[in-house]
Design a protein around this motif. Structure first.
Motif, PDB file in Angstrom:
ATOM      1  N   GLY A 213     -19.693 -19.314   8.360  1.00 38.59           N
ATOM      2  CA  GLY A 213     -18.374 -19.898   8.114  1.00 38.59           C
ATOM      3  C   GLY A 213     -18.471 -21.290   7.534  1.00 38.59           C
ATOM      4  O   GLY A 213     -17.471 -21.873   7.120  1.00 38.59           O
TER       5      GLY A 213
ATOM      6  N   VAL B 190      -9.451 -16.932   7.500  1.00 36.45           N
ATOM      7  CA  VAL B 190     -10.475 -15.885   7.433  1.00 36.45           C
ATOM      8  C   VAL B 190     -11.584 -16.209   8.423  1.00 36.45           C
ATOM      9  O   VAL B 190     -12.034 -17.356   8.526  1.00 36.45           O
ATOM     10  CB  VAL B 190     -11.054 -15.776   6.010  1.00 36.45           C
ATOM     11  CG1 VAL B 190     -12.224 -14.796   5.971  1.00 36.45           C
ATOM     12  CG2 VAL B 190      -9.971 -15.355   5.029  1.00 36.45           C
TER      13      VAL B 190
ATOM     14  N   TYR C  51     -15.440 -15.714  10.150  1.00 38.01           N
ATOM     15  CA  TYR C  51     -16.827 -15.485   9.763  1.00 38.01           C
ATOM     16  C   TYR C  51     -17.680 -15.239  11.000  1.00 38.01           C
ATOM     17  O   TYR C  51     -17.387 -15.745  12.081  1.00 38.01           O
ATOM     18  CB  TYR C  51     -17.385 -16.690   9.001  1.00 38.01           C
ATOM     19  CG  TYR C  51     -16.735 -16.921   7.655  1.00 38.01           C
ATOM     20  CD1 TYR C  51     -17.358 -16.504   6.482  1.00 38.01           C
ATOM     21  CD2 TYR C  51     -15.497 -17.553   7.561  1.00 38.01           C
ATOM     22  CE1 TYR C  51     -16.766 -16.714   5.244  1.00 38.01           C
ATOM     23  CE2 TYR C  51     -14.900 -17.768   6.326  1.00 38.01           C
ATOM     24  CZ  TYR C  51     -15.535 -17.352   5.175  1.00 38.01           C
ATOM     25  OH  TYR C  51     -14.941 -17.552   3.951  1.00 38.01           O
TER      26      TYR C  51
ATOM     27  N   CYS D  33     -21.499 -17.641   1.611  1.00 39.76           N
ATOM     28  CA  CYS D  33     -20.464 -17.507   2.638  1.00 39.76           C
ATOM     29  C   CYS D  33     -19.941 -16.074   2.724  1.00 39.76           C
ATOM     30  O   CYS D  33     -19.591 -15.587   3.812  1.00 39.76           O
ATOM     31  CB  CYS D  33     -19.300 -18.453   2.343  1.00 39.76           C
ATOM     32  SG  CYS D  33     -19.645 -20.204   2.669  1.00 39.76           S
ATOM     33  N   LEU D  34     -19.899 -15.415   1.587  1.00 41.21           N
ATOM     34  CA  LEU D  34     -19.372 -14.050   1.555  1.00 41.21           C
ATOM     35  C   LEU D  34     -20.201 -13.115   2.434  1.00 41.21           C
ATOM     36  O   LEU D  34     -19.685 -12.138   2.969  1.00 41.21           O
ATOM     37  CB  LEU D  34     -19.332 -13.527   0.119  1.00 41.21           C
ATOM     38  CG  LEU D  34     -18.389 -14.269  -0.844  1.00 41.21           C
ATOM     39  CD1 LEU D  34     -18.518 -13.703  -2.262  1.00 41.21           C
ATOM     40  CD2 LEU D  34     -16.946 -14.157  -0.352  1.00 41.21           C
TER      41      LEU D  34
ATOM     42  N   LEU E 187     -19.008 -13.005   6.366  1.00 46.49           N
ATOM     43  CA  LEU E 187     -17.661 -12.632   6.799  1.00 46.49           C
ATOM     44  C   LEU E 187     -17.710 -11.791   8.073  1.00 46.49           C
ATOM     45  O   LEU E 187     -18.625 -10.980   8.258  1.00 46.49           O
ATOM     46  CB  LEU E 187     -16.954 -11.855   5.682  1.00 46.49           C
ATOM     47  CG  LEU E 187     -16.516 -12.684   4.462  1.00 46.49           C
ATOM     48  CD1 LEU E 187     -16.073 -11.754   3.334  1.00 46.49           C
ATOM     49  CD2 LEU E 187     -15.384 -13.636   4.840  1.00 46.49           C
ATOM     50  N   CYS E 188     -16.744 -11.985   8.933  1.00 43.95           N
ATOM     51  CA  CYS E 188     -16.690 -11.243  10.193  1.00 43.95           C
ATOM     52  C   CYS E 188     -16.557  -9.749   9.915  1.00 43.95           C
ATOM     53  O   CYS E 188     -15.714  -9.321   9.111  1.00 43.95           O
ATOM     54  CB  CYS E 188     -15.505 -11.740  11.023  1.00 43.95           C
ATOM     55  SG  CYS E 188     -15.409 -11.023  12.672  1.00 43.95           S
ATOM     56  N   ASN E 189     -17.379  -8.965  10.567  1.00 44.04           N
ATOM     57  CA  ASN E 189     -17.413  -7.525  10.307  1.00 44.04           C
ATOM     58  C   ASN E 189     -17.212  -6.753  11.609  1.00 44.04           C
ATOM     59  O   ASN E 189     -17.989  -5.864  11.955  1.00 44.04           O
ATOM     60  CB  ASN E 189     -18.737  -7.142   9.635  1.00 44.04           C
ATOM     61  CG  ASN E 189     -18.748  -5.726   9.121  1.00 44.04           C
ATOM     62  OD1 ASN E 189     -17.707  -5.164   8.784  1.00 44.04           O
ATOM     63  ND2 ASN E 189     -19.937  -5.133   9.060  1.00 44.04           N
TER      64      ASN E 189
ATOM     65  N   CYS F 213     -17.036 -14.334  16.102  1.00 43.25           N
ATOM     66  CA  CYS F 213     -16.410 -14.825  14.871  1.00 43.25           C
ATOM     67  C   CYS F 213     -15.489 -16.028  15.104  1.00 43.25           C
ATOM     68  O   CYS F 213     -14.885 -16.171  16.169  1.00 43.25           O
ATOM     69  CB  CYS F 213     -15.609 -13.707  14.205  1.00 43.25           C
ATOM     70  SG  CYS F 213     -16.608 -12.235  13.838  1.00 43.25           S
TER      71      CYS F 213
ATOM     72  N   THR G  77     -13.046 -19.146  12.563  1.00 41.66           N
ATOM     73  CA  THR G  77     -12.675 -19.663  11.254  1.00 41.66           C
ATOM     74  C   THR G  77     -13.486 -20.929  10.992  1.00 41.66           C
ATOM     75  O   THR G  77     -13.948 -21.596  11.930  1.00 41.66           O
ATOM     76  CB  THR G  77     -11.171 -20.005  11.187  1.00 41.66           C
ATOM     77  OG1 THR G  77     -10.903 -21.138  12.045  1.00 41.66           O
ATOM     78  CG2 THR G  77     -10.318 -18.815  11.623  1.00 41.66           C
TER      79      THR G  77
END
Length: 201
Positions: free
Chosen positions: A87, A106, A108, A121-122, A125-127, A139, A141
């Motif tokens: 993040g 969003v 992370y 950063c991509l 991302l939180c998955n 996760c 922000t």
């Protein structure tokens, strides 16, 4: 004849204490500035090459230690380099904090650490697929991370789960009033106590 006088053997520095005194003075100075052995943004023995391998480190031969700028993707408070939490990222060298991946809500995965740029950063991302428990545990922000790391009280629970040492668990501005501690006299006292200890008979 010195009988009954106040004369005493002159105090002589012990050669073997020179390195220890230098190390003590450095550590005392670091504590007074609320940072590590190295200056803010530099880390212990973390030399790296990133296009240029110029001499960016400052080395202290007395204690066999070098202080080098922290590499991209990390920050340092003067001790070891620490990877940026998911993040956040850091595209520059020698920094004491990380940058936010974005200013939105969003989330992370904070465990995906070490991003060097916005493209990295991509990958963090939180998955969690909408699983609330998973998001709560893993996760955040970018703003939540920054708020934690710049708070006056260190977020030790957050840092512990990421493996960030307590002494590196802050992004607070080193020039802020509450980060400055202790008088310079403590540094002098530590050095003098070791350098000028009398010889034992």
């Amino acid at each position: 004849d010195f009988v009954g006088s106040s004369w005493r053997m002159p105090v002589v520095p012990r050669p073997g204490l020179l390195a220890a005194a230098w190390g003590a003075a450095l550590l005392s100075a670091s504590c007074a500035r609320a940072q590590g052995l190295c200056s803010i943004g530099k880390c212990v023995d973390c030399r790296f090459c990133d296009g240029s391998c110029g001499n960016q480190c400052r080395c202290y031969t007395a204690i066999n230690t070098c202080c080098c700028p922290s590499p991209g993707g990390s920050f340092s408070r003067g001790f070891a380099k620490v990877r940026c939490p998911g993040g956040t990222y850091q595209d520059l060298h020698g920094q004491y904090r990380c940058k936010e991946c974005n200013s939105t809500d969003v989330k992370y995965d904070v465990f995906q650490m070490g991003a060097r740029n916005l493209a990295d950063c991509l990958g963090s991302l939180c998955n969690c697929g909408g699983d609330a428990a998973c998001e709560l545990a893993n996760c955040s922000t970018p703003r939540e991370i920054t708020d934690l790391m710049t708070a006056r009280s260190k977020p030790l629970d957050f840092c512990n789960k990421l493996g960030i040492p307590p002494y590196s668990c802050t992004w607070a501005d080193p020039d802020s009033a509450w980060m400055r501690r202790g008088p310079a006299a403590a540094i002098v006292a530590a050095a003098i106590a070791l350098l000028w200890q009398p010889l034992q008979q």
